[in-house]
Write a protein that holds these residues in place. Sequence first.
Motif, PDB file in Angstrom:
ATOM      1  N   VAL A  27       0.895  -1.163   0.000  1.00 44.74           N
ATOM      2  CA  VAL A  27       0.000   0.000   0.000  1.00 44.74           C
ATOM      3  C   VAL A  27       0.933   1.212   0.000  1.00 44.74           C
ATOM      4  CG1 VAL A  27      -1.849   1.235   1.186  1.00 44.74           C
ATOM      5  CG2 VAL A  27      -1.747  -1.273   1.309  1.00 44.74           C
ATOM      6  N   MET A  28       1.053   1.811  -1.161  1.00 41.60           N
ATOM      7  CA  MET A  28       2.024   2.901  -1.355  1.00 41.60           C
ATOM      8  C   MET A  28       1.396   4.186  -0.829  1.00 41.60           C
ATOM      9  SD  MET A  28       3.198   1.941  -5.235  1.00 41.60           S
ATOM     10  CE  MET A  28       1.639   2.255  -6.063  1.00 41.60           C
ATOM     11  N   ASP A  29       1.603   4.483   0.436  1.00 40.27           N
ATOM     12  CA  ASP A  29       0.880   5.615   1.032  1.00 40.27           C
ATOM     13  C   ASP A  29       1.845   6.677   1.552  1.00 40.27           C
ATOM     14  OD1 ASP A  29      -1.360   7.030   1.765  1.00 40.27           O
ATOM     15  OD2 ASP A  29      -1.652   5.972   3.658  1.00 40.27           O
ATOM     16  N   TYR A  71      -0.789  -1.090  -4.753  1.00 43.18           N
ATOM     17  CA  TYR A  71      -2.089  -0.405  -4.723  1.00 43.18           C
ATOM     18  C   TYR A  71      -1.865   0.993  -5.301  1.00 43.18           C
ATOM     19  CZ  TYR A  71      -6.742  -0.046  -2.381  1.00 43.18           C
ATOM     20  OH  TYR A  71      -8.076   0.023  -2.066  1.00 43.18           O
ATOM     21  N   ALA A  72      -2.358   1.226  -6.501  1.00 42.20           N
ATOM     22  CA  ALA A  72      -2.097   2.493  -7.178  1.00 42.20           C
ATOM     23  C   ALA A  72      -3.277   3.458  -7.101  1.00 42.20           C
ATOM     24  CB  ALA A  72      -1.740   2.232  -8.640  1.00 42.20           C
ATOM     25  N   PHE A  73      -4.498   2.907  -7.080  1.00 40.65           N
ATOM     26  CA  PHE A  73      -5.680   3.786  -7.047  1.00 40.65           C
ATOM     27  C   PHE A  73      -6.859   2.959  -6.544  1.00 40.65           C
ATOM     28  CE2 PHE A  73      -9.270   6.211  -8.633  1.00 40.65           C
ATOM     29  CZ  PHE A  73      -8.853   7.525  -8.506  1.00 40.65           C
ATOM     30  N   SER A  74      -7.483   3.441  -5.471  1.00 39.08           N
ATOM     31  CA  SER A  74      -8.577   2.657  -4.875  1.00 39.08           C
ATOM     32  C   SER A  74      -9.921   3.133  -5.403  1.00 39.08           C
ATOM     33  CB  SER A  74      -8.536   2.785  -3.348  1.00 39.08           C
ATOM     34  OG  SER A  74      -9.040   4.050  -2.946  1.00 39.08           O
ATOM     35  N   ASN A  77     -10.585   6.413  -4.013  1.00 41.24           N
ATOM     36  CA  ASN A  77      -9.765   7.566  -4.372  1.00 41.24           C
ATOM     37  C   ASN A  77     -10.471   8.527  -5.341  1.00 41.24           C
ATOM     38  OD1 ASN A  77      -6.636   5.711  -4.171  1.00 41.24           O
ATOM     39  ND2 ASN A  77      -7.515   7.105  -2.665  1.00 41.24           N
ATOM     40  N   ARG A  80     -11.258  12.149  -4.224  1.00 48.55           N
ATOM     41  CA  ARG A  80     -10.254  13.228  -4.152  1.00 48.55           C
ATOM     42  C   ARG A  80     -10.597  14.356  -5.126  1.00 48.55           C
ATOM     43  NH1 ARG A  80      -4.489  10.629  -2.633  1.00 48.55           N
ATOM     44  NH2 ARG A  80      -5.303   9.259  -1.022  1.00 48.55           N
ATOM     45  N   ARG A 194       2.647  -1.543   4.421  1.00 49.49           N
ATOM     46  CA  ARG A 194       1.989  -0.244   4.282  1.00 49.49           C
ATOM     47  C   ARG A 194       2.900   0.830   4.849  1.00 49.49           C
ATOM     48  NH1 ARG A 194      -4.074   1.877   4.447  1.00 49.49           N
ATOM     49  NH2 ARG A 194      -3.586   4.048   3.986  1.00 49.49           N
ATOM     50  N   ARG A 200      -3.875   0.606   8.719  1.00 50.47           N
ATOM     51  CA  ARG A 200      -5.131   0.063   8.198  1.00 50.47           C
ATOM     52  C   ARG A 200      -4.904  -0.523   6.811  1.00 50.47           C
ATOM     53  NH1 ARG A 200      -6.295   5.718   8.895  1.00 50.47           N
ATOM     54  NH2 ARG A 200      -5.785   6.840   6.988  1.00 50.47           N
ATOM     55  N   SER A 202      -7.401  -0.243   4.275  1.00 54.54           N
ATOM     56  CA  SER A 202      -8.011   0.622   3.260  1.00 54.54           C
ATOM     57  C   SER A 202      -8.551  -0.155   2.050  1.00 54.54           C
ATOM     58  CB  SER A 202      -7.028   1.719   2.821  1.00 54.54           C
ATOM     59  OG  SER A 202      -6.661   2.517   3.922  1.00 54.54           O
TER      60      SER A 202
END
Length: 249
Positions: A27-29, A71-74, A77, A80, A194, A200, A202
Motif C-alpha cells: 500500500v504505497m501511502d 495499490y495504485a488507485f482505490s 480515491n 479526491r 503499508r 489500516r 483501506s
Amino acid sequence: MAARFGAVADASDALDPTRIPRHIACVMDGNGRWAQARGLPRTEGHRAGEHALFEVVDEALELGVEWLTVYAFSTENWRRPRDEVRFLIDFNEDILLRRRDELNERGVRIRFVGRRNWRVPRRLIRRMDEATELTRRNRRLTFTIAFNYGGRAEIVDAVRSLIAAGTPADKVDERRIARHLYDPEMPDPDLVIRTSGEYRISNFLLWQLAYSELYFTEVLWPDFGRRELVAAIRDYQQRERRFGAVDGG
Ligand code: IPE
Ligand code: IPE
Ligand code: MG
C-alpha cells in the motif's frame, strides 16, 4: 546469488534466501504528506513515488520475489479533488508507456486488478491491455497494479460472476469464490507492506489477506526503497506463520 545475500551489511543482517516471500503487496501511502512537508503540491509526491516503486521492483527482481502487487488507485480515491484524480490517471498511463519496454526486457509480467468497467477512461484501459499483452509470456516476476481496486468491490464482482455463471448455492465454496476474483492465478500475499504510519488496510485485497503477514512503517512512500524493502522482508523472516494450527502440530 549467495554472495549478494551474504553481502548485505553483516551476517546477522543477511536475508535467508530460502524464505523470501513469494508474493509481496504494497500500500504505497504518504505521497501527499511527503510533498506537503516540502511545500509542494500533492501531485509532486505522486511523481516522487515512481522512484520508490521501481526501486522495489528492482529489489524484488534481485531477490527472486515471484509476485509483487501495488495499490495504485482505490475505488475510494475518486473522492479526491478532480485535478488530483486526473493527475493520477494520466500519471499511471504515462508510467506504463515509459516503463513497459524495460519491464518487458527484464522478464516482468504486468497485470492489473480492479474494476475495469466503471469510471476508468477507455484510453487507460487500452494501455493496461497493451502492457498485459506485451508482457504476458514473462515469468520472472508478476507485477500487478491494483487500479480502481477495492477489496469489497472485488468480492461483489466475484459473487456477480458466480451467479452469472449459474453456480448453484451449494456449490459456492472458498475455492470457487477465489476462482472468480480479478486474477484467479494470484497467490495470497505472504507479506503486505503499508507505508506512512497508517495502520489500516483501506480496502486492499480483503479476501487474499486472510493470513498475510502485515508490516507497517512510518516511512512515506517516496522515501521507501530497496533498503526498506529488505528491512520488511527481514522482519517477515522472523515471523512464525501458523495458519491457525499449533506449533509443530
Ligand atoms: C498514496 O499517497 C497514493 C494514492 C493513494 C494514490 P496519498 O496520496 O494517499 O498520500 P497521503 O496519504 O495523503 O500523504
Ligand atoms: C490507500 O491509500 C490507497 C492507495 C495507496 C492507492 P489512501 O491514502 O487512499 O487510504 P486512506 O484514505 O488513508 O485509508
Ligand atoms: Mg494516503
